[in-house]
Scaffold this motif. Structure first.
Motif, PDB file in Angstrom:
ATOM      1  N   LYS A   1       0.785  -1.114  -0.140  1.00 45.87           N
ATOM      2  CA  LYS A   1       0.028  -0.013   0.003  1.00 45.87           C
ATOM      3  C   LYS A   1       0.815   1.491   0.053  1.00 45.87           C
ATOM      4  O   LYS A   1       1.852   1.404   0.675  1.00 45.87           O
TER       5      LYS A   1
ATOM      6  N   LEU B   1      -3.241  -9.158   0.725  1.00 41.99           N
ATOM      7  CA  LEU B   1      -4.117  -8.372   1.180  1.00 41.99           C
ATOM      8  C   LEU B   1      -4.837  -8.831   2.597  1.00 41.99           C
ATOM      9  O   LEU B   1      -4.747  -9.938   2.942  1.00 41.99           O
ATOM     10  N   ARG B   2      -5.194  -7.890   3.341  1.00 40.83           N
ATOM     11  CA  ARG B   2      -5.920  -8.119   4.657  1.00 40.83           C
ATOM     12  C   ARG B   2      -7.136  -8.690   4.458  1.00 40.83           C
ATOM     13  O   ARG B   2      -7.827  -8.672   3.319  1.00 40.83           O
TER      14      ARG B   2
ATOM     15  N   PRO C   1     -13.016  -3.292   3.084  1.00 38.56           N
ATOM     16  CA  PRO C   1     -12.601  -3.440   1.795  1.00 38.56           C
ATOM     17  C   PRO C   1     -11.076  -4.069   1.779  1.00 38.56           C
ATOM     18  O   PRO C   1     -10.233  -3.709   2.932  1.00 38.56           O
ATOM     19  N   ARG C   2     -10.870  -5.159   1.187  1.00 38.84           N
ATOM     20  CA  ARG C   2      -9.506  -5.689   1.425  1.00 38.84           C
ATOM     21  C   ARG C   2      -8.434  -5.071   0.824  1.00 38.84           C
ATOM     22  O   ARG C   2      -8.337  -4.555  -0.489  1.00 38.84           O
ATOM     23  N   GLU C   3      -7.478  -4.329   1.787  1.00 37.76           N
ATOM     24  CA  GLU C   3      -6.601  -3.576   1.376  1.00 37.76           C
ATOM     25  C   GLU C   3      -4.986  -4.439   1.586  1.00 37.76           C
ATOM     26  O   GLU C   3      -5.025  -5.409   2.162  1.00 37.76           O
ATOM     27  N   LYS C   4      -4.148  -3.623   0.776  1.00 43.30           N
ATOM     28  CA  LYS C   4      -2.641  -4.149   1.043  1.00 43.30           C
ATOM     29  C   LYS C   4      -2.251  -3.806   2.404  1.00 43.30           C
ATOM     30  O   LYS C   4      -2.858  -2.778   3.119  1.00 43.30           O
TER      31      LYS C   4
END
Lengths: 168, 141
Positions: free
Chosen positions: A83, B17-18, B22-25
């Motif tokens: 991210k 991804l978590r 919403p699945r985020e990095k």
């Protein structure tokens, strides 16, 4: 990205004074940079530098470790696997750098720890007033910049450019 | 005289991804925190030079995507996340330490399960809230 020729800034805004590196650390980092310029993949570079820095007996508190992690993160961001940092990451990094923990920061500043935890974990946002208060304690300010500028500052190429000064 | 300890190969996967929607990095610095903890867990740089230093050696870090159907989770669901695969050589008696460590990894990386294989045997680690988070994890509540 950098403030001056001897300052390395990570993607989360941490500042590392390259003048503080020992000769051994500079030598290690110069070699790391040569590998970095070969444009390895994110995990390929991670595996390589983890073992290389370990074999060079560079301590876990050395700035070299932080820089190598940052170089790795830049590749990961460029590959879309990590991210890109947002304001929560900058806050977390600045709090860690200046106070050591969220708890110590909140104790020193009176900011509510529960609320700050929610903000940094992405479950809540800060009001602008509270953000200004937090930034004031961290000696930081809010900047709005173009996405292109932010991407360039976080790129592997920018890190290579800054570290090339080590070889001079 | 050096004390030799048998080292065995094991690997585990950390999805990029978590789990939470919403699945985020993962946060930018979390991988750095993980590597520090991994090194601190297995590393002994101090001590007399003739004592075998237990060190974790990373054989490989690879970006992988699980073959569909190859590794169902504990609920039998097929999860096909892209993951980072860590292949390590560690002293055999450190396997339990690794499993405890992976419980914290599950929490910090927001995963219900960390797939782990030791000597070819699946020894996955399930999320356990009481295990806490990785030391230095600034992002988890």
């Amino acid at each position: 990205m950098m403030v001056n020729d001897y300052n390395y800034e990570t993607v989360t805004g941490r500042q590392i004074d390259l003048r503080s590196l020992t000769a051994d650390e500079k030598d290690c980092l110069t070699f790391v940079l040569s590998k970095y310029k070969e444009k390895p993949g994110w995990s390929e570079f991670a595996a390589w530098w983890f073992n290389y820095v370990d074999d060079r007996r560079i301590g876990s508190d050395s700035p070299v470790q932080r820089i190598c992690s940052d170089l790795e993160a830049r590749i990961g961001i460029a590959e879309g696997k990590v991210k890109p940092p947002d304001y929560q990451d900058y806050l977390a990094a600045f709090i860690d750098e200046q106070y050591g923990s969220r708890y110590k920061f909140c104790q020193a500043t009176g900011v509510d720890q529960g609320q700050l935890s929610k903000v940094i974990s992405g479950k809540a946002d800060l009001s602008l007033d509270l953000l200004r208060k937090v930034l004031s304690h961290l000696h930081a300010s809010l900047i709005i910049q173009r996405e292109e500028t932010a991407r360039s500052a976080a790129s592997p190429e920018e890190a290579s450019r800054v570290l090339a000064a080590l070889a001079r | 005289m050096s004390q030799q300890e048998e080292q065995i190969e094991c690997w585990f996967l950390i999805p990029i991804l978590r789990n939470s929607v919403p699945r985020e990095k993962h946060p930018t610095e979390l991988w750095d925190v993980f590597h520090k903890c991994l090194r601190d867990l297995f590393h002994a740089l101090s001590g007399p030079v003739d004592v075998f230093r237990e060190r974790v050696k990373i054989r490989a870090i690879e970006d992988v995507r699980k073959t569909p159907g190859s590794w169902p989770n504990e609920q039998g669901e097929i999860i096909n996340d892209e993951s980072r695969k860590y292949t390590l050589l560690i002293a055999e008696h450190k396997v339990d330490d690794l499993r405890e460590f992976l419980e914290k990894v599950a929490n910090s990386f927001d995963q219900d399960e960390i797939l782990c294989v030791v000597r070819g045997v699946k020894k996955s680690v399930l999320r356990r809230k009481q295990a806490g988070f990785l030391d230095g994890d600034l992002w988890s509540e």
